[in-house]
Design a protein around this motif. Sequence first.
Motif, PDB file in Angstrom:
ATOM      1  N   GLN A  24       0.829  -1.201   0.000  1.00 29.81           N
ATOM      2  CA  GLN A  24       0.000   0.000   0.000  1.00 29.81           C
ATOM      3  C   GLN A  24       0.870   1.260   0.000  1.00 29.81           C
ATOM      4  OE1 GLN A  24      -2.700  -0.365   3.306  1.00 29.81           O
ATOM      5  NE2 GLN A  24      -3.855  -2.044   2.356  1.00 29.81           N
ATOM      6  N   GLN A  25       1.957   1.233   0.783  1.00 25.17           N
ATOM      7  CA  GLN A  25       2.896   2.354   0.792  1.00 25.17           C
ATOM      8  C   GLN A  25       3.510   2.551  -0.599  1.00 25.17           C
ATOM      9  OE1 GLN A  25       5.588   1.047   3.917  1.00 25.17           O
ATOM     10  NE2 GLN A  25       4.940   2.779   5.193  1.00 25.17           N
ATOM     11  N   LEU A  26       3.844   1.453  -1.230  1.00 22.23           N
ATOM     12  CA  LEU A  26       4.441   1.499  -2.564  1.00 22.23           C
ATOM     13  C   LEU A  26       3.456   2.089  -3.581  1.00 22.23           C
ATOM     14  CD1 LEU A  26       6.990   0.784  -4.150  1.00 22.23           C
ATOM     15  CD2 LEU A  26       6.056  -1.503  -4.472  1.00 22.23           C
ATOM     16  N   ARG A  31       1.433   6.818  -6.891  1.00 16.58           N
ATOM     17  CA  ARG A  31       0.450   7.889  -7.110  1.00 16.58           C
ATOM     18  C   ARG A  31       1.082   9.281  -6.942  1.00 16.58           C
ATOM     19  NH1 ARG A  31      -2.749   4.043  -4.610  1.00 16.58           N
ATOM     20  NH2 ARG A  31      -2.534   4.960  -2.549  1.00 16.58           N
ATOM     21  N   LYS A  32       2.045   9.408  -6.016  1.00 13.26           N
ATOM     22  CA  LYS A  32       2.724  10.682  -5.780  1.00 13.26           C
ATOM     23  C   LYS A  32       3.802  10.960  -6.832  1.00 13.26           C
ATOM     24  CE  LYS A  32       2.384  10.422  -0.747  1.00 13.26           C
ATOM     25  NZ  LYS A  32       3.204  10.238   0.463  1.00 13.26           N
ATOM     26  N   ARG A  37       5.894   1.856 -11.714  1.00 15.11           N
ATOM     27  CA  ARG A  37       5.719   0.418 -11.926  1.00 15.11           C
ATOM     28  C   ARG A  37       6.354   0.069 -13.272  1.00 15.11           C
ATOM     29  NH1 ARG A  37       1.945  -2.612 -14.803  1.00 15.11           N
ATOM     30  NH2 ARG A  37       1.622  -4.704 -13.998  1.00 15.11           N
ATOM     31  N   LEU A  38       7.364  -0.798 -13.252  1.00 16.77           N
ATOM     32  CA  LEU A  38       8.025  -1.215 -14.485  1.00 16.77           C
ATOM     33  C   LEU A  38       7.266  -2.353 -15.158  1.00 16.77           C
ATOM     34  CD1 LEU A  38      11.778  -1.101 -13.452  1.00 16.77           C
ATOM     35  CD2 LEU A  38      10.455   0.595 -14.722  1.00 16.77           C
ATOM     36  N   LYS A  39       6.871  -3.317 -14.351  1.00 17.56           N
ATOM     37  CA  LYS A  39       6.050  -4.428 -14.815  1.00 17.56           C
ATOM     38  C   LYS A  39       5.408  -5.028 -13.583  1.00 17.56           C
ATOM     39  CE  LYS A  39       9.491  -8.143 -14.817  1.00 17.56           C
ATOM     40  NZ  LYS A  39      10.132  -9.174 -15.588  1.00 17.56           N
ATOM     41  N   ASN A  40       4.550  -6.014 -13.761  1.00 10.57           N
ATOM     42  CA  ASN A  40       3.836  -6.603 -12.644  1.00 10.57           C
ATOM     43  C   ASN A  40       4.817  -7.070 -11.556  1.00 10.57           C
ATOM     44  OD1 ASN A  40       1.629  -7.480 -11.212  1.00 10.57           O
ATOM     45  ND2 ASN A  40       1.574  -9.478 -12.213  1.00 10.57           N
ATOM     46  N   GLY A  41       4.729  -6.481 -10.387  1.00 16.33           N
ATOM     47  CA  GLY A  41       5.554  -6.895  -9.251  1.00 16.33           C
ATOM     48  C   GLY A  41       6.920  -6.243  -9.172  1.00 16.33           C
ATOM     49  N   ILE A  42       7.299  -5.394 -10.127  1.00 11.22           N
ATOM     50  CA  ILE A  42       8.605  -4.735 -10.115  1.00 11.22           C
ATOM     51  C   ILE A  42       8.401  -3.218 -10.171  1.00 11.22           C
ATOM     52  CG2 ILE A  42      10.849  -4.478 -11.267  1.00 11.22           C
ATOM     53  CD1 ILE A  42      10.406  -7.301 -10.240  1.00 11.22           C
ATOM     54  N   TYR A  43       8.972  -2.533  -9.185  1.00 12.17           N
ATOM     55  CA  TYR A  43       8.852  -1.088  -9.088  1.00 12.17           C
ATOM     56  C   TYR A  43      10.234  -0.464  -8.993  1.00 12.17           C
ATOM     57  CZ  TYR A  43       3.903  -1.850  -8.284  1.00 12.17           C
ATOM     58  OH  TYR A  43       2.601  -2.219  -8.433  1.00 12.17           O
ATOM     59  N   ALA A  44      10.324   0.786  -9.434  1.00 18.06           N
ATOM     60  CA  ALA A  44      11.608   1.493  -9.406  1.00 18.06           C
ATOM     61  C   ALA A  44      11.423   2.876  -8.816  1.00 18.06           C
ATOM     62  CB  ALA A  44      12.174   1.604 -10.811  1.00 18.06           C
ATOM     63  N   ASP A  45      12.455   3.337  -8.168  1.00 20.41           N
ATOM     64  CA  ASP A  45      12.521   4.716  -7.716  1.00 20.41           C
ATOM     65  C   ASP A  45      12.767   5.579  -8.953  1.00 20.41           C
ATOM     66  OD1 ASP A  45      12.827   6.885  -5.810  1.00 20.41           O
ATOM     67  OD2 ASP A  45      14.966   6.788  -6.272  1.00 20.41           O
ATOM     68  N   ILE A  46      12.092   6.695  -9.061  1.00 24.04           N
ATOM     69  CA  ILE A  46      12.224   7.572 -10.232  1.00 24.04           C
ATOM     70  C   ILE A  46      13.689   7.964 -10.439  1.00 24.04           C
ATOM     71  CG2 ILE A  46      11.648   9.855 -11.153  1.00 24.04           C
ATOM     72  CD1 ILE A  46       9.361   7.884 -11.402  1.00 24.04           C
ATOM     73  N   ASP A  47      14.400   8.292  -9.364  1.00 20.47           N
ATOM     74  CA  ASP A  47      15.805   8.699  -9.484  1.00 20.47           C
ATOM     75  C   ASP A  47      16.687   7.564  -9.978  1.00 20.47           C
ATOM     76  OD1 ASP A  47      15.129  11.233  -8.581  1.00 20.47           O
ATOM     77  OD2 ASP A  47      15.520  10.724  -6.481  1.00 20.47           O
ATOM     78  N   ALA A  48      16.337   6.321  -9.659  1.00 22.94           N
ATOM     79  CA  ALA A  48      17.147   5.181 -10.096  1.00 22.94           C
ATOM     80  C   ALA A  48      17.111   5.033 -11.607  1.00 22.94           C
ATOM     81  CB  ALA A  48      16.670   3.890  -9.434  1.00 22.94           C
ATOM     82  N   LEU A  49      16.014   5.433 -12.236  1.00 24.97           N
ATOM     83  CA  LEU A  49      15.921   5.326 -13.687  1.00 24.97           C
ATOM     84  C   LEU A  49      16.771   6.360 -14.402  1.00 24.97           C
ATOM     85  CD1 LEU A  49      12.144   4.514 -14.154  1.00 24.97           C
ATOM     86  CD2 LEU A  49      14.095   2.959 -14.244  1.00 24.97           C
ATOM     87  N   ALA A  50      17.194   7.398 -13.678  1.00 25.22           N
ATOM     88  CA  ALA A  50      18.061   8.405 -14.277  1.00 25.22           C
ATOM     89  C   ALA A  50      19.488   7.876 -14.441  1.00 25.22           C
ATOM     90  CB  ALA A  50      18.058   9.671 -13.427  1.00 25.22           C
ATOM     91  N   ASN A  51      19.852   6.856 -13.683  1.00 26.57           N
ATOM     92  CA  ASN A  51      21.173   6.240 -13.838  1.00 26.57           C
ATOM     93  C   ASN A  51      21.255   5.567 -15.197  1.00 26.57           C
ATOM     94  OD1 ASN A  51      22.004   6.924 -11.264  1.00 26.57           O
ATOM     95  ND2 ASN A  51      21.308   5.024 -10.365  1.00 26.57           N
ATOM     96  N   THR A  52      22.455   5.263 -15.620  1.00 26.67           N
ATOM     97  CA  THR A  52      22.602   4.565 -16.894  1.00 26.67           C
ATOM     98  C   THR A  52      22.566   3.054 -16.717  1.00 26.67           C
ATOM     99  OG1 THR A  52      25.000   4.715 -16.718  1.00 26.67           O
ATOM    100  CG2 THR A  52      23.874   6.434 -17.998  1.00 26.67           C
TER     101      THR A  52
END
Length: 189
Positions: A24-26, A31-32, A37-52
Amino acid sequence: MCIIDKLKKSGFISTKELSDWQEQQLQAAVRKGEAIRLKNGIYADIDALANTMVDIRTIIPNGILCLWSAWSIYHLTTQIPNAYYVAIERTRKIILPDYPEFQLVFQSDKLLSIGVTQKDVQGYNVPIFDMERSVCDAIKYRNKVGIDVMAEILQTYLKRPDKNISLLMDYAAKLRLRNTLNQYLEVWQ
């Protein structure tokens, strides 16, 4: 530790080991706009996607970085990969996230076991083909990637002080590329 703090620390998280409250926190973080959500069951921090680099092991379990991704990490080419190139077992079915982009390279179990190593890339312990296997892959896929790219990779490799020609030749024999590799080595050595 709050699930959001854990996500920020690791960059990626799987919902497999989360409690209902943590999920629920995730979802609230999604929402914030703090997580995606990358795919079912896998989530990423927005800042982590900025890495290469992303956590390949979480997104594609048992996947191995290869081709353009490996060549870039080993500084064998000046070209920048347009996606994460990941080798997986030929019969495996996998659902990829919309972002970041992945290109799957399907191989047999026998080929996947040749030259696999772990390398720390931007804080992620990433399964990747070692440098010699990556050079062999450039030769193997020379018609798809271009002879000029293959030539750049092989010539850059041959100039490196940490090259291991005997290991390169061993991999070439296992991958049935020895004669082709010998032809190119005769030209550039």
